[in-house]
Design a protein around this motif. Structure first.
Motif, PDB file in Angstrom:
ATOM      1  N   MET A   1       0.852  -1.190   0.000  1.00 45.54           N
ATOM      2  CA  MET A   1       0.000   0.000   0.000  1.00 45.54           C
ATOM      3  C   MET A   1       0.885   1.236   0.000  1.00 45.54           C
ATOM      4  N   SER A   2       0.624   2.167  -0.902  1.00 41.73           N
ATOM      5  CA  SER A   2       1.445   3.362  -0.998  1.00 41.73           C
ATOM      6  C   SER A   2       1.135   4.337   0.134  1.00 41.73           C
ATOM      7  N   GLU A   3       2.142   5.122   0.467  1.00 43.84           N
ATOM      8  CA  GLU A   3       2.010   6.112   1.542  1.00 43.84           C
ATOM      9  C   GLU A   3       2.384   7.475   0.992  1.00 43.84           C
ATOM     10  N   LYS A   4       1.635   8.482   1.363  1.00 44.71           N
ATOM     11  CA  LYS A   4       1.906   9.848   0.919  1.00 44.71           C
ATOM     12  C   LYS A   4       2.485  10.648   2.084  1.00 44.71           C
ATOM     13  N   ILE A   5       3.667  11.215   1.866  1.00 44.33           N
ATOM     14  CA  ILE A   5       4.345  11.982   2.917  1.00 44.33           C
ATOM     15  C   ILE A   5       4.655  13.377   2.382  1.00 44.33           C
ATOM     16  N   PRO A   6       4.062  14.417   2.965  1.00 44.72           N
ATOM     17  CA  PRO A   6       4.385  15.781   2.535  1.00 44.72           C
ATOM     18  C   PRO A   6       5.834  16.132   2.901  1.00 44.72           C
ATOM     19  N   PHE A   7       6.402  17.060   2.137  1.00 41.63           N
ATOM     20  CA  PHE A   7       7.741  17.537   2.449  1.00 41.63           C
ATOM     21  C   PHE A   7       7.815  19.038   2.187  1.00 41.63           C
ATOM     22  N   THR A   8       8.791  19.673   2.837  1.00 40.35           N
ATOM     23  CA  THR A   8       9.048  21.095   2.650  1.00 40.35           C
ATOM     24  C   THR A   8      10.535  21.296   2.424  1.00 40.35           C
ATOM     25  N   LEU A   9      10.882  22.183   1.510  1.00 41.84           N
ATOM     26  CA  LEU A   9      12.280  22.501   1.244  1.00 41.84           C
ATOM     27  C   LEU A   9      12.872  23.250   2.425  1.00 41.84           C
TER      28      LEU A   9
END
Length: 292
Positions: A1-9
């Motif tokens: 199952m895929s997981e979505k992880i937000p990121f910030t520069l």
């Protein structure tokens, strides 16, 4: 199952009055709070702020992570990150990483760091083309190719490959001949002194260049990084100044005439790349003719 992880520069602003900004990494938005991933060449930072020329990013990262662990909630960790990390700041640039598993996540992170933080690869390609390949360089390349471990693509560093032309400083046009990664990045320089019966000025210049690359690697990379110098010579007594120069800057010197040294190199690469079986050592015999 895929997981979505937000990121910030993640950026650094050495001097707010000047307003100059440099990308130094990304921050993953995990359930436990911010996960810092740094990737920056201090030589690039020194162009903005000379006092930062020897900043130890590894120690910075450890300090930040230790500070974050003092807080119990993710909200408290984010608040600390936003308010107490000057001269670092969170950029408005960000996005989402979609990964299938932990290994895939690391690959995605490496791609982001290369695209958003590392120098443009086309510039690196131009400078790398100027470097002269020695017989020992070609010998090592051929050995890695037969093991299906060699790559000329920088992004393959995160794919259990030994890559050529790792950029240490674009401003000084310095690249390590080879690099591999196992947590930390390890670099390899070769110095082929075979076919020479005297220590000439061109050899001295070549040895000096190799030593400079290893010295820069000590500043740019993590403390746990290995700086490996591989040397070959017909008469080590004559070439002692060159070998001594490298020995002062390298963490490990591999002599091609030593079976133990060549075995150490094979074992180190095998373990660093998590190979299922240990590599056979590189052959002592040159695969190409030595220089006249």
């Amino acid at each position: 199952m895929s997981e979505k992880i937000p990121f910030t520069l993640l950026q650094i602003v050495p001097d707010r009055l000047r307003g100059e900004v440099l990308n130094v990494g990304i921050v993953l938005h995990t359930d436990a709070g911010p996960d810092l991933r740094l990737r920056m060449l201090p030589s690039r930072l020194s162009a903005l702020m000379p006092n930062y020329s020897r900043v130890n990013l590894e120690e910075w990262q450890h300090s930040w992570l230790a500070a974050i662990q003092r807080f119990d909630s993710a909200d408290e960790r984010w608040l600390w990150l936003k308010q107490a990390m000057a001269p670092l700041r969170l950029s408005e640039t960000g996005g989402t990483i979609t990964s299938e598993n932990a290994e895939d996540l690391e690959v995605q992170v490496e791609r982001l760091l290369e695209r958003l933080v590392m120098p443009p690869r086309n510039v690196a390609t131009i400078v790398k083309s100027r470097a002269r390949r020695s017989g020992l360089n070609a010998q090592l390349t051929a050995w890695l190719r037969t093991q299906h471990l060699y790559s000329s693509k920088l992004q393959d560093l995160s794919k259990n490959r030994v890559v050529s032309g790792y950029p240490l400083s674009l401003t000084e046009e310095l690249f390590a001949e080879f690099a591999l990664k196992n947590g930390a990045v390890h670099v390899i320089e070769t110095l082929d002194l075979r076919g020479h019966n005297s220590y000439t000025k061109p050899l001295r210049n070549e040895a000096s260049h190799k030593a400079l690359v290893l010295d820069l690697a000590q500043d740019e990379l993590q403390k746990s990084s290995q700086r490996i110098a591989i040397v070959a010579a017909d008469d080590y007594s004559t070439m002692k100044p060159a070998v001594s120069m490298l020995s002062r800057k390298a963490s490990v010197v591999v002599s091609m005439e030593s079976a133990n040294d060549r075995q150490w190199l094979a074992d180190f690469i095998s373990k660093s790349l998590h190979l299922s079986t240990l590599l056979d050592p590189i052959s002592e015999t040159p695969l190409v003719s030595a220089r006249a």
